[in-house]
Design a protein around this motif. Sequence first.
Motif, PDB file in Angstrom:
ATOM      1  N   MET A  63       0.818  -1.209   0.000  1.00 39.24           N
ATOM      2  CA  MET A  63       0.000   0.000   0.000  1.00 39.24           C
ATOM      3  C   MET A  63       0.859   1.270   0.000  1.00 39.24           C
ATOM      4  O   MET A  63       0.453   2.278  -0.563  1.00 39.24           O
ATOM      5  N   THR A  64       2.044   1.218   0.598  1.00 37.66           N
ATOM      6  CA  THR A  64       2.894   2.419   0.604  1.00 37.66           C
ATOM      7  C   THR A  64       4.272   2.165  -0.017  1.00 37.66           C
ATOM      8  O   THR A  64       5.206   2.922   0.227  1.00 37.66           O
ATOM      9  N   TYR A  78      -3.838   4.768  -2.513  1.00 31.02           N
ATOM     10  CA  TYR A  78      -4.729   4.675  -1.348  1.00 31.02           C
ATOM     11  C   TYR A  78      -6.179   4.873  -1.773  1.00 31.02           C
ATOM     12  O   TYR A  78      -7.053   4.075  -1.425  1.00 31.02           O
ATOM     13  N   GLU A  79      -6.419   5.899  -2.550  1.00 33.27           N
ATOM     14  CA  GLU A  79      -7.790   6.191  -2.980  1.00 33.27           C
ATOM     15  C   GLU A  79      -8.349   5.117  -3.906  1.00 33.27           C
ATOM     16  O   GLU A  79      -9.542   4.857  -3.934  1.00 33.27           O
ATOM     17  N   PHE A 136      -8.099   1.976  -3.640  1.00 38.20           N
ATOM     18  CA  PHE A 136      -8.739   0.929  -2.842  1.00 38.20           C
ATOM     19  C   PHE A 136      -9.754   1.506  -1.865  1.00 38.20           C
ATOM     20  O   PHE A 136     -10.724   0.831  -1.500  1.00 38.20           O
ATOM     21  N   ARG A 137      -9.530   2.742  -1.455  1.00 36.96           N
ATOM     22  CA  ARG A 137     -10.420   3.389  -0.485  1.00 36.96           C
ATOM     23  C   ARG A 137     -11.851   3.457  -0.988  1.00 36.96           C
ATOM     24  O   ARG A 137     -12.805   3.424  -0.218  1.00 36.96           O
ATOM     25  N   LEU A 151       1.209   7.529  -4.274  1.00 42.06           N
ATOM     26  CA  LEU A 151       0.739   6.834  -3.078  1.00 42.06           C
ATOM     27  C   LEU A 151      -0.663   7.278  -2.686  1.00 42.06           C
ATOM     28  O   LEU A 151      -1.471   6.483  -2.217  1.00 42.06           O
ATOM     29  N   GLU A 152      -0.929   8.558  -2.902  1.00 38.81           N
ATOM     30  CA  GLU A 152      -2.266   9.053  -2.613  1.00 38.81           C
ATOM     31  C   GLU A 152      -3.296   8.386  -3.535  1.00 38.81           C
ATOM     32  O   GLU A 152      -4.359   7.953  -3.094  1.00 38.81           O
TER      33      GLU A 152
END
Lengths: 262, 293
Positions: free
Chosen positions: A132-133, A248-249, A251-252, A244-245
């Motif tokens: 994820m990161t 994250y989004e 999957f968010r 990275l943002e």
Amino acid sequence: MSAYDVVLKARANGRATAQDYINGIFTDFVELHGDRRFADDSAVIAGIARLGDKSVTVIGLEKGSDVKDRAARNFGSAQPEGYRKALRQMKQAEKFGRPVICFVDTSGAYCGIGAEERGQGQAIAENLWTMMTLGVPVISVIIGEGGSGGALALAVADEVWMLENSIYSVISPEGCASILWKDSTKAPDAAECLKLTSRELYRLGVVEKVITEKLGQQQIYDTLSRLFSETITRIDSEGKEKMLEARYERFRKFGSYTETVV
Amino acid sequence: MLRKGIFRRPHIALEGNTKQTKAITPDVPEELCIACPSCGKMMFSTELDENLGVCISCSHHLKLNARKRIILIADEGSFIEHDTDMTSVNHLDFPGYDKKLKSAKADSGEKEAVITGICSIGGINTAIFIMDPYFMMGSMGSVVGEKITRLFEFATINNLHVIGYCVSGGARMQEGIISLMQMAKVSGAVKLHSDKGLLYVTVLTDPTTGGVTASFAMQGDIIIAEPGALVGFAGPRVIEQTIRRKLPEGFQRAEFLLKAGFVDDIVERRRQKEYLRLLLSLHERNGENDVSL
Ligand SMILES: [Zn+2]
């Protein structure tokens, strides 16, 4: 073509495996073995290769070529060591600034006493968390079967693509049918319900691209090679923070629920 | 480090949109008789409740619903629940799912398989989620994933540690691939929380399996388990069917996991509140806690 016809195609013997994709797309592949903890799991192949003139890390769930090879590789069902090998290579990719390209083809993570003793769940959980990161671009392509958590462990990526006749599912249609109807022969019905084909998954926003299989295999490799290069260039140009943002989004956003009081 | 701009506004303001839960007294007849699933001892429900759901004869830790756990762990009246009205929708038109949800709500008295919120434990504030074994065996679909993700995002913004009680049969197949995506979604929120230097403690209870084990249950900085809890990726029946033989006694139980190195300790139910309070106090961050309860 029914959903179950696609399932059968995705699983067919003779379908190109991760090793075929690696040979067809990259040059100078150097395979690297072992998880430095316990063993080398041949259900996962990993190494460094060149995409055009760029070094990349390549990881694949490998089902094997012939009967003997397939058995030796547990038909692409990785043990915890396989996921830890993949993780080791991903961390090296991050260290050396190499993009990561994953090929997913597994009916699921290996199910057995040893796999549980050595933390199958923990191994997958650590991959999800780390990917994820991970500070380099990650692209995952589902080339055959994308079976549940064992597939997701190599598919937390900036983009996830699918071959037209591949599948991606939370549970096998057989497993689903035997839980739902106590009858695994109803797998074709379950396959419809699970919405596991590339067309459905594209519609649900779970994959960014579907690669047509109307082309010959060589053309698929050429297409993927071009798309990998373009996508990596685009992600790199936007910078690590943005990457990275966006990951994250990516999957968010998944989930459907209601919050209205009835 | 928390990257700027990654979060939208917090979904829950501290005031409003949350509600204090009443101390729940389950709506069942006073004297129900319950058999211990381990030793068969017959107990009155009041007797069992008094012993925190632990068998008075063999100390087997029986399943416990989420509200009862809150009462055991949180300081009295301190729990403020988040996202109280979030419920699942049958977005794939999966056969039988609507009916299943309806009966799960009736069985558990809950709207979904997890409750989330903030509370204090021995005077120390923390974020907390507790899964409920009586709602579709704690399976994880969109709502479980969303509520836990929001809790971690909230905790990250407000510098709170997170305690998570896990119990789950795994990903909820009725939501197809979207339930698998919850594993990645929650993992992302856990990672950002961790990168901010905050503590996450998971408590594994009986049973914790599948997609929950392969994601947030195993991502705690500190992982403890209840005595005898079954914890694994593949369930024991699936493994037995695959390898075609019986599994050894105690396989995948908490004691086995401790020996294999996958949990930090086994903590009896009656010691958990004190244990968690101690962990929180050992991780207290001076003046950084923005939340007042
Ligand atoms: Zn007992």
